[in-house]
Design an enzyme around this catalytic site. Sequence first.
Site, PDB file in Angstrom:
ATOM      1  N   ASN A  74       0.828  -1.208   0.000  1.00  0.00           N
ATOM      2  CA  ASN A  74       0.000   0.000   0.000  1.00  0.00           C
ATOM      3  C   ASN A  74       0.863   1.259   0.000  1.00  0.00           C
ATOM      4  O   ASN A  74       0.591   2.228  -0.718  1.00  0.00           O
ATOM      5  CB  ASN A  74      -0.893   0.029   1.244  1.00  0.00           C
ATOM      6  CG  ASN A  74      -2.056  -0.947   1.167  1.00  0.00           C
ATOM      7  OD1 ASN A  74      -2.348  -1.505   0.112  1.00  0.00           O
ATOM      8  ND2 ASN A  74      -2.715  -1.155   2.288  1.00  0.00           N
ATOM      9  N   HIS A 460     -16.369   3.818 -13.964  1.00  0.00           N
ATOM     10  CA  HIS A 460     -16.130   2.975 -12.793  1.00  0.00           C
ATOM     11  C   HIS A 460     -17.375   2.190 -12.391  1.00  0.00           C
ATOM     12  O   HIS A 460     -17.308   1.326 -11.516  1.00  0.00           O
ATOM     13  CB  HIS A 460     -15.655   3.871 -11.633  1.00  0.00           C
ATOM     14  CG  HIS A 460     -15.101   3.147 -10.459  1.00  0.00           C
ATOM     15  ND1 HIS A 460     -15.731   3.110  -9.240  1.00  0.00           N
ATOM     16  CD2 HIS A 460     -13.963   2.429 -10.313  1.00  0.00           C
ATOM     17  CE1 HIS A 460     -15.015   2.406  -8.391  1.00  0.00           C
ATOM     18  NE2 HIS A 460     -13.930   1.979  -9.007  1.00  0.00           N
ATOM     19  N   TYR A 493     -12.735  -9.678  -1.334  1.00  0.00           N
ATOM     20  CA  TYR A 493     -13.386  -8.380  -1.190  1.00  0.00           C
ATOM     21  C   TYR A 493     -14.852  -8.599  -0.826  1.00  0.00           C
ATOM     22  O   TYR A 493     -15.531  -9.419  -1.443  1.00  0.00           O
ATOM     23  CB  TYR A 493     -13.342  -7.584  -2.502  1.00  0.00           C
ATOM     24  CG  TYR A 493     -12.005  -6.994  -2.889  1.00  0.00           C
ATOM     25  CD1 TYR A 493     -10.800  -7.501  -2.400  1.00  0.00           C
ATOM     26  CD2 TYR A 493     -11.939  -5.921  -3.763  1.00  0.00           C
ATOM     27  CE1 TYR A 493      -9.585  -6.960  -2.776  1.00  0.00           C
ATOM     28  CE2 TYR A 493     -10.723  -5.366  -4.149  1.00  0.00           C
ATOM     29  CZ  TYR A 493      -9.553  -5.896  -3.648  1.00  0.00           C
ATOM     30  OH  TYR A 493      -8.354  -5.352  -4.031  1.00  0.00           O
TER      31      TYR A 493
END
Length: 736
Positions: A74, A460, A493
């Site tokens: 990250n 998106h 996820y």
Amino acid sequence: MASRGQATVVPLESGAGRRSETASAVSDLVASSDRFVNRELSWLNFNRRVLEESANRGHPLLERLKFLSISANNLDEFFMVRVAGLGAQVRAGITEKSPEGLTPAEQLARIAEAVVLLVEDQQAQWRELREALAQAGIVLVDGPDVTKAEKAWLEDYFLAHIFPLLTPLAVDPAHPFPFIPNLGFSIALQLARAKDGKAMNALIRMPNRIDRFVRLPQSGEGGQVRLISLEGATSLFIGKLFPGYVLKGVGAFRVIRDSEVEILEEAEDLVRVFETALKRRRRGIVIRLDIEAMMPPELQRFVLRALSATDENVFKVDGVLALNEMSQLANLNRPDLEFVPYAPRYPERVRDHSGDCFAAIRQKDFVVHHPYESFDVVVDFLQQAARDPDVVAIKQTLYRTSADSPIVRELAEAAEAGKSVTAVVELKARFDEEANIRWARDLERAGVQVVYGFIELKTHAKLSLVVRREDSELVSYVHVGTGNYHPVTARVYTDLSFFTRDPQIAQDVSRIFNFVTGYAEPAGLERMAVSPVSLRERIQAHIEEETANAKAGRPSGIWMKMNALVDPDIIDALYKASAAGVPIELVVRGICCLRPGVPGLSENIRVKSIIGRFLEHGRIYCFGSGHTLPHAKAAVYISSADMMPRNLDRRVEALCPILNPTVHEQVLDQIMVANLKDNEQSWQLLADGSSRRIKPAAGEEEFNAHTYFMTNPSLSGRGKSQKESIPRLRHRPERM
């Protein structure tokens, strides 16, 4: 592991004797930039929460190592994009302040302070984990600790498997310092020629296509595994690479470059523009240079000069570089040190119809909760559409997908079968641009009509539209998702897949596709909202409605779940709602620029973040609509959009209402309530931008949302018949 180096904001006093001062302070704060938390510092605090999970002894050891690796990865991406962007602003002379009142240069200074502490804590955590790994029988060996027998074996291995991949490079006028690509890992050397002592600097670039660690022959007791790093093994055999030279000094370094892609506003061939931009990305300027602290000072200066790096770019690491690669140690087949494998359930509703997705949707709308329920149902939906002779058209958005994507295969098969197939492929999906270019070309070869969307907007939204001929009529089936069409990430996820054939939603989705492919603004959407046209306005209208309800003495409430809350206008609207008395519960995994719990400003707002086995990714927005949440008449939406300016103003995003009673109850009463009730993997966000782990109070029941969903079937799985078998999750959060 204690959080360190976090900025604080002095809380406003609320004592009776200070009321006038407090009112003045509140008024000042409402109009001040201090009402916002800096987004970059908020992100760093989020990444610290990820790092803290590597110290969580409730997780298996290798899972803790993965959290350390994720926090390091990250941080790399943060530098490649966010820090790179701020650096570009500084170089361009931009001094415009961010919403919380910091110039780009001031933000970089604050980031540097926080990152130094974060990197120190990452290394401290690695040392702790390394010791724990050794106790568990996984030993990382440094060069001097290799046994005589191991060194003999390692020499043969090095010559056969590593030596051919290395290029020893002397650095002198005849051999200039080479280009080191982004994330390039290298060893710098100070050498002296044995015969005359002549000094020479040299480099060895570490190959990036092989594993970081070499497993040594079995030599420990009880099945102990001993490993050595690639750079550690190489350092043992410098003489093989530079015969006739004596090693005087050595140290590793790693380069992170600007990886933001800039696209021209006008481009006749967007694919070609992207291919050129991606080549520029690989040669971006150095944003961060990690150097082993043990590297001799003169060798450090040599590397800095060669890379045109400044002292501000350099991080001297007292430990191991590239901690993101430590996740490779999780591939050692030690199931006792990993989470117990979880097999997602296949939605019962579809199984009841013998796998016929269309029949299941015809019976009733339903939602699939990933990763607890299998993403296979989304693939099966498209596969059935590709092979069903009654399906005449498919429209699909693709933002990110897997390397060997079954979604792409099904779309190609449908086109080859003569169906009208349109794929909106987003080339601007960061770090997936090259893969998406490849998919786009494969789809075009199969006969799919590929559209790249807008130059200035990212598409998106997660949408599928299947048009089927039924009884001489055309019926549209829709999938709306909160996550990508990515079967691999769908295993970890948490996201929602909503299936419906509601004609109004289907017509709205069709208009959104027309917006992307034909630039025609989707005027007159009946149920959905889309950014940048109407999504912001829909959310703000609901917040204003709750504010009006509270002022009028009616019940009110706002529950939101998202990945990031950054947009100043949305935050200010939530502040106004809080001041009016609206109870607001927010679940924000990552960046949160809102300051919760400030008297007079946000005392009715509580924010939490959930960090656990699965990555919280779904976006859910709930509004009481004159009722106390949760309530069957509340307005409930799922979305692809976070509350960020980029999502609301610079992306095509979809916001979809949940109107079916069973699905509404699942999303609001089960999923949202479970997230709010979680007290085992949750963090409370504080007014100063930091966070603290939430722990069950004395006598309070422990509740883990991930465990709950792994062990309880979906509320909408079989419709109303299953409702009574689901534990009721009523939640009225206590104020902290």
